[in-house]
Design an enzyme around this catalytic site. Structure first.
Site, PDB file in Angstrom:
ATOM      1  N   PHE A  80       0.868  -1.180   0.000  1.00 30.65           N
ATOM      2  CA  PHE A  80       0.000   0.000   0.000  1.00 30.65           C
ATOM      3  C   PHE A  80       0.899   1.222   0.000  1.00 30.65           C
ATOM      4  CE2 PHE A  80      -1.585   3.740   2.069  1.00 30.65           C
ATOM      5  CZ  PHE A  80      -2.908   3.864   1.684  1.00 30.65           C
ATOM      6  N   GLU A  81       0.661   2.134  -0.928  1.00 32.75           N
ATOM      7  CA  GLU A  81       1.359   3.415  -0.906  1.00 32.75           C
ATOM      8  C   GLU A  81       0.478   4.433  -1.603  1.00 32.75           C
ATOM      9  OE1 GLU A  81       4.858   2.501  -3.351  1.00 32.75           O
ATOM     10  OE2 GLU A  81       6.138   2.601  -1.593  1.00 32.75           O
TER      11      GLU A  81
END
Ligand SMILES: Nc1nc2c(ncn2[C@@H]2O[C@H](COP(=O)(O)OP(=O)(O)OP(=O)(O)O)[C@@H](O)[C@H]2O)c(=O)[nH]1
Ligand SMILES: *[C@@H]1O[C@H](CO)[C@@H](O)[C@H](O)[C@H]1NC(C)=O
Ligand SMILES: *[C@@H]1O[C@H](CO)[C@@H](O)[C@H](O)[C@H]1NC(C)=O
Ligand SMILES: [Mg+2]
Length: 410
Positions: A296-297
């Site tokens: 996740f980013e």
């Protein structure tokens, strides 16, 4: 004879018409609308029960039921709802194989249902091989924004010429013997190197300033009521995370040596007011193995495309650890963010509830979870677990932990 036969036919036809008219008017409920109108259903129930349930009535959101009441009318989509205001220069981005189709379909559905159906941001898919028609057809049907499909150039998914092939092969055999996860995989190493140094430079990505990385089989557990990209821009954020943890030491034994080489060679790229304390407990002598989990980013592409980040990546790439060890893009991104961004440029999204096997981030605080219609079990929240680095992130930044975190420590 012929005249009276016609007469009988007229009577039968008239009777038939009357029957049809009767059938429609009597089968339709009150006011001639079908029983898909929820407030009608409740009213009828109230009438039947002979009482009134004002609470049930008040809880109805009238705007949700605006489908015209003609029959047949079975809408095959949720009511169209678009968030107000302008959109950011942003895209989702996914690196995937054709065989990942059903796992990525699941992720897309989560992201769309909880967020993007109201924002309709684009989605870029990248692959070291051509995407097939099936992959394109299914993902296009699920994404509410535009979809774009890119093939990765060979030179971004292969061994650089300075890598000693037999040395790299020997490492893979050793790691396999030690049963290190993905230890013998060549493609996993190309993947980590690509996510570390190239995805933001793909021609399709040059059109955007912000990205949100999505991997196959991830889940979102809460509604997201605001534009996360706009939040990043408005609050001066460049990188963000939801889960942090310690890296498997065997995969990065010399990563910090390489980082130290970079720091010595490019001191001008280091931010004075940085978050060094997140990745090192001794002012930079050694790495404590903390990293933001990069599956996740949400981040700024122009930062990754900056000279500072490119010099950093090139320095690490030269040292060969993507192949002589098994450096992951998570520690690579995290160390960069910790050394080269200002403290306040890294954001922790407590309100984005997320799962990637095997960890969950479930927002701390019941009020938040109820408001955002979360469906995660707070017991699964990894944040305050001893193996998480999120507590350290709060401490290093002098931030107050979310209310109720002690109760969720286990
Ligand atoms: N095109 C392509 N994508 C890949 C390849 N290997 C991994 N990926 C993608 O790269 C991302 C990370 O790979 P994963 O296999 O999820 O790695 P991981 O998250 O460390 O491990 P898992 O626990 O298996 O999820 C995912 O989006 C994958 O779809 C590959 O060889 N080709
Ligand atoms: C549903 O019923 C309510 C109350 O009877 C009415 O005001 C509303 O217009 C109806 N909506 C539709 C879509 O028929
Ligand atoms: C979006 O950002 C990219 C990269 O900064 C830039 O090249 C492009 O012109 C921007 N597009 C718009 C519409 O602002
Ligand atoms: Mg994954």
């Amino acid at each position: 004879m012929a005249g009276s036969q016609r007469y009988v036919r007229y009577i039968l036809l008239a009777f038939l018409c009357l029957t049809i008219v009767y059938f429609f008017t009597s089968s339709a409920p009150i006011r001639g609308t079908p029983l898909t109108n929820a407030s009608d259903v409740i009213k009828e129930q109230e009438a039947n029960a002979g009482g009134s349930s004002s609470q049930a009535h008040l809880s109805l959101d009238k705007d949700t039921y605006t489908q015209p009441g003609t029959s047949p009318n079975t809408p095959n989509t949720l009511p169209y709802e678009s968030a107000e205001g302008p959109r950011m220069n942003a895209t989702f981005v996914t690196l995937a194989r054709n065989s990942d189709i059903w796992e990525i379909a699941k992720s897309i559905r989560h992201v769309e249902d909880r967020f993007n159906r109201r924002y309709n941001y684009d989605w870029v898919f990248l692959n070291d091989q051509e995407f097939d028609d099936n992959f394109k057809k299914i993902t296009t049907s699920l994404v509410s924004g535009k979809t774009k499909y890119g093939t990765i150039p060979k030179e971004h998914w292969s061994f650089p010429e300075w890598i000693d092939q037999s040395k790299a092969e020997k490492v893979r055999e050793d790691m396999k013997a030690k049963k290190i996860i993905y230890g013998d995989s060549v493609s996993y190493r190309h993947m980590c190197r690509y996510e570390s140094g190239f995805f933001f430079r793909h021609p399709l990505m040059l059109d955007y300033e912000w990205y949100w990385r999505v991997e196959p089989s991830v889940e979102l557990y809460c509604d997201i009521h605001y534009d996360t990209f706009k939040f990043m821009a408005d609050h001066g954020k460049k990188y963000s995370f939801v889960i942090s943890l310690y890296e498997y030491v065997e995969t990065i034994p010399t990563l910090w040596d390489s980082v130290k080489g970079f720091m010595a060679k490019f001191p001008q790229h280091l931010e004075k007011d940085n978050t060094m304390g997140f990745v090192s407990d001794d002012g930079g002598s050694t790495y404590n193995h903390c990293h933001f989990w990069s599956n996740f980013e949400i981040g700024n592409l122009n930062w990754l495309r900056s000279q500072a980040y490119i010099d950093y990546f090139n320095h690490l790439d030269r040292d060969g650890g993507f192949f002589y060890e098994r450096w992951g893009d998570a520690p690579v991104h995290s160390i960069a963010a910790s050394l080269m961004l200002k403290k306040e440029e890294i954001h922790f999204f407590n309100d984005i509830a997320y799962y990637h096997v095997p960890f969950t981030h479930c927002p701390t605080g019941e009020e938040t979870r109820l408001k955002l219609k979360c469906h995660c079990n707070p017991k699964d929240n990894f944040d305050w677990n001893g193996y998480s680095c999120t507590s350290r992130f709060f401490d290093v930044n002098g931030m107050q932990k979310p209310e109720g975190y002690e109760k969720e420590q286990h």
